[in-house]
Design an enzyme around this catalytic site. Sequence first.
Site, PDB file in Angstrom:
ATOM      1  N   ASP A  97       0.819  -1.202   0.000  1.00 21.76           N
ATOM      2  CA  ASP A  97       0.000   0.000   0.000  1.00 21.76           C
ATOM      3  C   ASP A  97       0.855   1.256   0.000  1.00 21.76           C
ATOM      4  OD1 ASP A  97      -2.567   1.465   0.472  1.00 21.76           O
ATOM      5  OD2 ASP A  97      -1.587   1.952   2.372  1.00 21.76           O
ATOM      6  N   GLU A 148       1.178  -0.439  -5.156  1.00 17.46           N
ATOM      7  CA  GLU A 148       0.256   0.665  -5.424  1.00 17.46           C
ATOM      8  C   GLU A 148       1.110   1.922  -5.462  1.00 17.46           C
ATOM      9  OE1 GLU A 148      -3.352   3.337  -3.622  1.00 17.46           O
ATOM     10  OE2 GLU A 148      -1.771   2.502  -2.390  1.00 17.46           O
TER      11      GLU A 148
END
Length: 729
Positions: free
Chosen positions: A408, A461
Amino acid sequence: MPLTDPAQDAALANGDHGDPFAYLGLHPLAERRRVLRVFRPGAATAMLLPEQKRRKPVALAPQGDEGLFAAELKSDPGAYRLRFTAQDSEWEEEDPFRFGPVIGEMDEHFLSEGSHLNLWQVLGAHPMVHEGVSGVHFAVWAPSAKRVSVIGDFNHWDGRRHPLRKRGATGVWEIFLPDLHEGASYKYEVKDSSGALLPQKADPLGFGSEHPPATASVVRNLGKRRWDDSDWMNRREAASRRDQPISIYEVHLGSWKRAGDGGRPLSYHELAADLVPYVRNMGFTHIEMLPITEYPFDGSWGYQPIGLYAPTIRHGTLNEFRDFVEACHSADLGLILDWVPGHFPTDTHGLGRFDGTALYEYADPREGFHQDWNTLIYNYGRREVQNYLVANALYWLKEHHLDGLRVDAVASMLYRDYSRQEGEWIPNAEGGRENLEAIAFLKRMNEVVYGECPGVMTLAEESTSFPGVSQPTSAGGLGFGYKWNMGWMNDTLDYMKRDPIHRRHHHQQMTFGLHYAFSENFVLPLSHDEVVHGKGSLLTKMPGDGDVRFANLRAYYGFMWGHPGKKLLFMGQDFAQTNEWNHDQSLDWHLLSDPLHAGMQALIRDLNALYRATPALHALDCESAGFEWIEADAAEESIFAWTRHGPGDTAPVVVVCNFTPVERSSWRLGVPAAGRWVERINSDATTYGGRGRGNLGGVESKAVVCNGRADSIEIILPALSTLIFELKR
């Protein structure tokens, strides 16, 4: 000779003793004599009970009124237990101060180096048999602490009773507590270097937690699970390659479905019985879970974790989570964890100022505090912190057989000035904006993960144009397997939200992604981020009313599945969820009684089936040889057409999209080869909720030059539709 030292006795009573293992337990006096000191606040009497029946019990004399007892012994008593009385109660227990260390010299060496890849096997709370006695070994890193104690119901949360032994220069503290078992709740009580008592801390390597809002760690036995997924583990390496179909169903386990009246999330066992067969039936290849590493606040969806080594108790225990993993593998589904090594929350029981210093985080808030999320940033330059995170990645992949990690907020890790104004950040050692320590960490994490766990994948990401995210570290890249294509998502969604009459002015938003589509190994993400915070669902982003919205979304899904790149779709969008995602309630499964929603679900199922079965749609996803424009400039008509090629003599595929509400009843399109072109997908089919306009299953090409090709087909191109044709061999 006095058996105790008043100064040390007072330090024990105050919880300030610097080295209780050097004072409590059994210690030599002179010649063969020993002194046994026991500290048990609240006890009235104490007695030593030798395990050898030939030896007699020895009463320990109270030393003052603070629970300290002592006795001089003429010889070594060997193994023993202790008997205490207090008021009307009597009980026996082992003396934790009679047990030697558990952590060995090699572990100490690797801990000091910050290179212990199996860190979770040393730190944390481990049920074990030590020196012939069952109990739990606790170990925690707190190098600047003056004293660390483990506390729980088993010692009335009294930090004076079980202070840990410090292990030299490692900064690690440990203790073996006999007679303790799995399921015990505990925390660490820490005093900083000045002796000030800090807030009670959960275990940074705790394998279980209490149900929120309670915050204690829970002893869980990792043990030696007998996994029954060898078939999957042996073939998963082939399933994660760039030339394989990868279609990911992103799920928030707490709100996919709710049990009963919606009052509680499904358990791991219920998810295994319900979610797993659903995802398999829909044709996805992987499930990606929003973070399930333990977190205190439901509204963070797991993106502010505190228990990075604990599967959240919201759905069950650690071994029940492993059952869920095994169920995925039995269904030929890979399981990916959304992993958050970028930051952690400031909750007092967490990692923040763990030993009274900025231990896990950067000390300067210009480096160590996320302004956007009010969280703390890991100090990637500290070897022990990097070790903690790298080992955590391995922990999930090795101990729990997960098949991948989606990392993330990588962009927030890469740049020191991320979401900061001038003067709010500190340049790196070279004067630049990149976080060199975070870059080094990500490279090492990927090198270690791919080296230690064949067949897994890592996905980033990453929302910027940082070069080489999915390139090998040997070539200067970060070493990820795949990168989310955030630019593609932003551009195409912005295009689709526009009224079709205006789309001709923004044609390049749908074509621009092909300029860089093969610079990384891309995943095309329509993730949870696009359906929260007032953004609405994907369906409500589409222009028009009623079935027009559905037609737009169906055409967009066809565009996505025909486009180069692996696929990711957030739950609920598979059947055109109408409402924005709410993490506190179930998806609106009742919508499937509506043919339009059921049709959308059928389309996703068929797109996945075609994608998986057709090499031209996946084998060269990440290579320019797999893509060729046929029509990229029909802006006035908002039409796009391209060819997808597979390896060798596999049949090519032609994808054509019409993003206007105008049907093109005789649209001629150049094709790469002569023959019959079978209509594999028509997003306007009545099965999917469309009007049923199309080409009766396929068309024959003619030797008519079009789009620079010698052969072409004449097709009906329905309004707001995507068609996918495959050459019949």
